[in-house]
Enzyme design. Structure first.
Site, PDB file in Angstrom:
ATOM      1  N   HIS A 110     -31.670-134.260 121.401  1.00 46.16           N
ATOM      2  CA  HIS A 110     -32.255-133.987 120.082  1.00 46.16           C
ATOM      3  C   HIS A 110     -32.297-132.497 119.807  1.00 46.16           C
ATOM      4  O   HIS A 110     -32.164-131.680 120.714  1.00 46.16           O
ATOM      5  CB  HIS A 110     -33.678-134.536 120.029  1.00 46.16           C
ATOM      6  CG  HIS A 110     -34.603-133.789 120.947  1.00 46.16           C
ATOM      7  ND1 HIS A 110     -34.689-134.059 122.296  1.00 46.16           N
ATOM      8  CD2 HIS A 110     -35.428-132.733 120.723  1.00 46.16           C
ATOM      9  CE1 HIS A 110     -35.539-133.221 122.850  1.00 46.16           C
ATOM     10  NE2 HIS A 110     -36.006-132.389 121.926  1.00 46.16           N
ATOM     11  N   HIS A 126     -31.198-125.715 118.426  1.00 38.18           N
ATOM     12  CA  HIS A 126     -30.311-126.108 119.530  1.00 38.18           C
ATOM     13  C   HIS A 126     -30.630-127.510 120.013  1.00 38.18           C
ATOM     14  O   HIS A 126     -31.681-128.067 119.673  1.00 38.18           O
ATOM     15  CB  HIS A 126     -30.520-125.143 120.698  1.00 38.18           C
ATOM     16  CG  HIS A 126     -31.894-125.285 121.284  1.00 38.18           C
ATOM     17  ND1 HIS A 126     -32.990-124.681 120.723  1.00 38.18           N
ATOM     18  CD2 HIS A 126     -32.360-126.045 122.312  1.00 38.18           C
ATOM     19  CE1 HIS A 126     -34.078-125.022 121.391  1.00 38.18           C
ATOM     20  NE2 HIS A 126     -33.733-125.863 122.361  1.00 38.18           N
TER      21      HIS A 126
END
Ligand code: 2AM
Length: 223
Positions: A69, A155
């Protein structure tokens, strides 16, 4: 009956769909497999192992327990600052449960973390909390974090070395982006996926030739 406050999650973010997770894991593991065989990498192996000559299997070196995620807001079940305010944002409520596509433009590898840089779109930036790039950033890294455009910290953590918390991935990314901005890139190696740069102290950055896109769902996670 008593009306309870809705509970806040551990964190909000974009979660890769299961089949996308497999695809990204395979592609990024292939990169790690190649990286630890490169002469340029072997030259700096002691930055990972503490000893020269010793080999490292990067696939074993990095571990990840959470689903893949991109965190937008770490809430810590409401203990984190601004958690409630974030959860109550109209855009958060409207986007919750919706599909979205993330674009990965680079990979980073350090002795602590392995991560994928995400390039957020203008629409996705609306879900990126104000000040998120600077939150919890150590004082030494703060000027760097402040000099970079908003969303630079976005990220996906692909793995962490033993004893390292995943929050480190975003900090390593900011550190690398700031070094690049100062023009501190060293050795460059052309790979199939793109250009690999070395930034001293075991820090590697792969700028992807073609972004890797991944289908996600914007949602929250609680353990
Ligand atoms: P990550 O986004 O780098 O992977 C649960 O720990 C999740 O929230 C992880 O995905 C983690 O890092 C992220 N996280 C933990 N602490 C954080 C913090 N202080 N700021 C931002 N993200 C955090």
């Amino acid at each position: 009956t008593q009306q309870k406050e809705p509970e806040l999650p551990f964190f909000f973010g974009w979660f890769l769909l299961p089949e996308e997770e497999e695809r990204i894991k395979c592609a990024t593991m292939d990169f790690l497999k190649t990286l630890d065989t490169l002469e340029a990498f072997k030259e700096h192996i002691s930055e990972f192992t503490g000893e020269a000559e010793k080999e490292v299997d990067l696939e074993q070196y990095f571990q990840n327990a959470l689903p893949l995620h991109c965190t937008t807001k770490f809430c810590d079940y409401g203990k984190a600052e601004g958690a409630k305010e974030y959860a109550e944002l109209q855009v958060v409520k409207e986007s919750f449960g919706k599909s979205d596509e993330l674009s990965v433009t680079a990979l980073i590898v350090t002795p602590r973390t392995f991560g994928a840089r995400v390039a957020l779109t203008e629409t996705q930036m609306k879900l990126w909390p104000e000040g998120a790039d600077k939150e919890g950033v150590p004082p030494a890294l703060l000027p760097s974090a402040e000099s970079l455009p908003g969303g630079s910290r976005a990220h996906v953590t692909l793995g962490c070395s033993a004893g390292v918390e995943s929050v480190q991935t975003g900090l390593d990314l900011l550190d690398i982006l700031a070094l690049q901005k100062e023009g501190k890139e060293g050795t460059q190696v052309e790979m199939d996926l793109g250009t690999l740069s070395y930034l001293s102290e075991g820090r590697w950055f792969l700028a992807l030739r073609e972004p890797i896109t991944a289908d996600t769902t914007y949602s929250s996670f609680s353990e």
